[in-house]
Enzyme design. Sequence first.
Site, PDB file in Angstrom:
ATOM      1  N   SER A  34      35.403  35.676  46.579  1.00  0.00           N
ATOM      2  CA  SER A  34      34.837  35.692  45.107  1.00  0.00           C
ATOM      3  C   SER A  34      35.620  35.015  44.063  1.00  0.00           C
ATOM      4  CB  SER A  34      34.692  37.140  44.727  1.00  0.00           C
ATOM      5  OG  SER A  34      33.770  37.957  45.487  1.00  0.00           O
ATOM      6  N   HIS A  65      29.800  33.643  44.751  1.00  0.00           N
ATOM      7  CA  HIS A  65      29.644  32.768  46.215  1.00  0.00           C
ATOM      8  C   HIS A  65      28.408  31.827  46.165  1.00  0.00           C
ATOM      9  CE1 HIS A  65      32.187  35.921  48.432  1.00  0.00           C
ATOM     10  NE2 HIS A  65      31.799  36.622  47.136  1.00  0.00           N
ATOM     11  N   HIS A  87      28.561  39.845  53.366  1.00  0.00           N
ATOM     12  CA  HIS A  87      29.285  41.182  53.381  1.00  0.00           C
ATOM     13  C   HIS A  87      28.434  42.297  54.121  1.00  0.00           C
ATOM     14  CE1 HIS A  87      30.728  39.062  49.670  1.00  0.00           C
ATOM     15  NE2 HIS A  87      31.899  39.576  50.184  1.00  0.00           N
ATOM     16  N   TYR A  89      27.999  45.072  53.009  1.00  0.00           N
ATOM     17  CA  TYR A  89      27.281  45.835  52.270  1.00  0.00           C
ATOM     18  C   TYR A  89      26.023  45.071  51.449  1.00  0.00           C
ATOM     19  CZ  TYR A  89      29.498  42.869  48.633  1.00  0.00           C
ATOM     20  OH  TYR A  89      29.859  41.931  47.674  1.00  0.00           O
ATOM     21  N   GLU A  90      25.660  43.723  51.757  1.00  0.00           N
ATOM     22  CA  GLU A  90      24.424  43.134  51.610  1.00  0.00           C
ATOM     23  C   GLU A  90      23.289  43.576  52.409  1.00  0.00           C
ATOM     24  OE1 GLU A  90      25.147  38.807  50.132  1.00  0.00           O
ATOM     25  OE2 GLU A  90      26.995  39.420  51.178  1.00  0.00           O
ATOM     26  N   ALA A 117      39.171  38.138  47.341  1.00  0.00           N
ATOM     27  CA  ALA A 117      39.559  38.890  46.054  1.00  0.00           C
ATOM     28  C   ALA A 117      39.865  40.371  46.407  1.00  0.00           C
ATOM     29  CB  ALA A 117      38.544  38.938  44.904  1.00  0.00           C
ATOM     30  N   MET A 215      36.295  44.436  50.475  1.00  0.00           N
ATOM     31  CA  MET A 215      35.034  44.790  51.154  1.00  0.00           C
ATOM     32  C   MET A 215      34.457  43.875  52.016  1.00  0.00           C
ATOM     33  SD  MET A 215      33.140  46.210  47.954  1.00  0.00           S
ATOM     34  CE  MET A 215      33.874  47.388  46.673  1.00  0.00           C
ATOM     35  N   SER A 216      35.654  42.930  52.780  1.00  0.00           N
ATOM     36  CA  SER A 216      35.325  41.817  53.648  1.00  0.00           C
ATOM     37  C   SER A 216      36.425  41.331  54.309  1.00  0.00           C
ATOM     38  CB  SER A 216      35.043  40.517  52.539  1.00  0.00           C
ATOM     39  OG  SER A 216      36.226  40.054  52.163  1.00  0.00           O
ATOM     40  N   ASN A 239      42.476  42.877  40.396  1.00  0.00           N
ATOM     41  CA  ASN A 239      42.668  44.008  39.634  1.00  0.00           C
ATOM     42  C   ASN A 239      43.299  45.068  40.493  1.00  0.00           C
ATOM     43  OD1 ASN A 239      39.862  43.902  41.555  1.00  0.00           O
ATOM     44  ND2 ASN A 239      40.257  46.216  41.222  1.00  0.00           N
ATOM     45  N   HIS A 251      33.106  44.094  38.572  1.00  0.00           N
ATOM     46  CA  HIS A 251      33.006  42.652  39.241  1.00  0.00           C
ATOM     47  C   HIS A 251      33.645  41.559  38.061  1.00  0.00           C
ATOM     48  CE1 HIS A 251      32.285  40.060  42.492  1.00  0.00           C
ATOM     49  NE2 HIS A 251      31.505  39.306  41.857  1.00  0.00           N
TER      50      HIS A 251
END
Length: 276
Positions: A34, A65, A87, A89-90, A117, A215-216, A239, A251
């Site tokens: 990201s 992306h 991802h 989650y997509e 990220a 998350m990746s 973060n 985000h």
Amino acid sequence: MISEKEYNSKLAEARSYLIERVPSLPELGIILGSGLGAFADLVKDKVTISYKDIPHFPVSTVEGHAGKLVFGKVEDRSVVVMQGRFHYYEGYTMQEVTFPIRVMQVLGVTGLVVTNAAGGINPEFRPGDLILIKDHLNMMGENPLRGSNLSNLGPRFPDLSEGYNSEWRKKALAIVQEHEIHPHEGVYAAMSGPSYETPAEIRHLRVIGADMVGMSTVPEVIVANHGGMKVLGISCVTNMAAGILPQKLSHTEVMETAERVEKKFVNFVQGLMRVL
């Protein structure tokens, strides 16, 4: 879950489509996380192909992306750059998330630089830090190798004791100072998302050894190792994770921090191309 025969057929179609359109086959793959897509601007003699045009490729749906494969040269290395990833989650399956890694494998790629990220858990980390991943925790509740083994692509039970190549990490650590990067290494924990973690989950992750969370990355690294690739992982701490600091997560913050350190990141990865 598709059969081994059907999966290999899809791989062959994607490979044939790409071979017809690129001047030379890549030796190194690079996945840009990201807000880190600017590295693709360094590629010379580039051929850019949209994900949506490649047979059986998923399509990126997340801000930051771009959704493009970029073929060409960086520091005289033949590379293929994923300008954006997929991802879990997509809504994609793990096989779909990692399909690009399999395509790289059948194109002849033998090494992968994967970036992301991440939220910082280690209190010594700060937003903007670049951290070399030395190991990971798969907390996603799924493994991309589940199901029939793709025996032509790798073993049933691949070894992950050195999932992130130690030789490549040593080479990366040797050049961090010249790029004004603290010589940090850390353990990356992968969660399924898309909700950010709770403070309780972050406390749990810290207790079990995680330094950053995202998350990746982990599905891609597992599949790359299954396929015999060397892997180097880099997290950009965008973060601090939930509960580390008294502020909410967004985000927008991720993208703003990635943009702020973009030049440092690009210079570092360019330097890696000279030593890996």
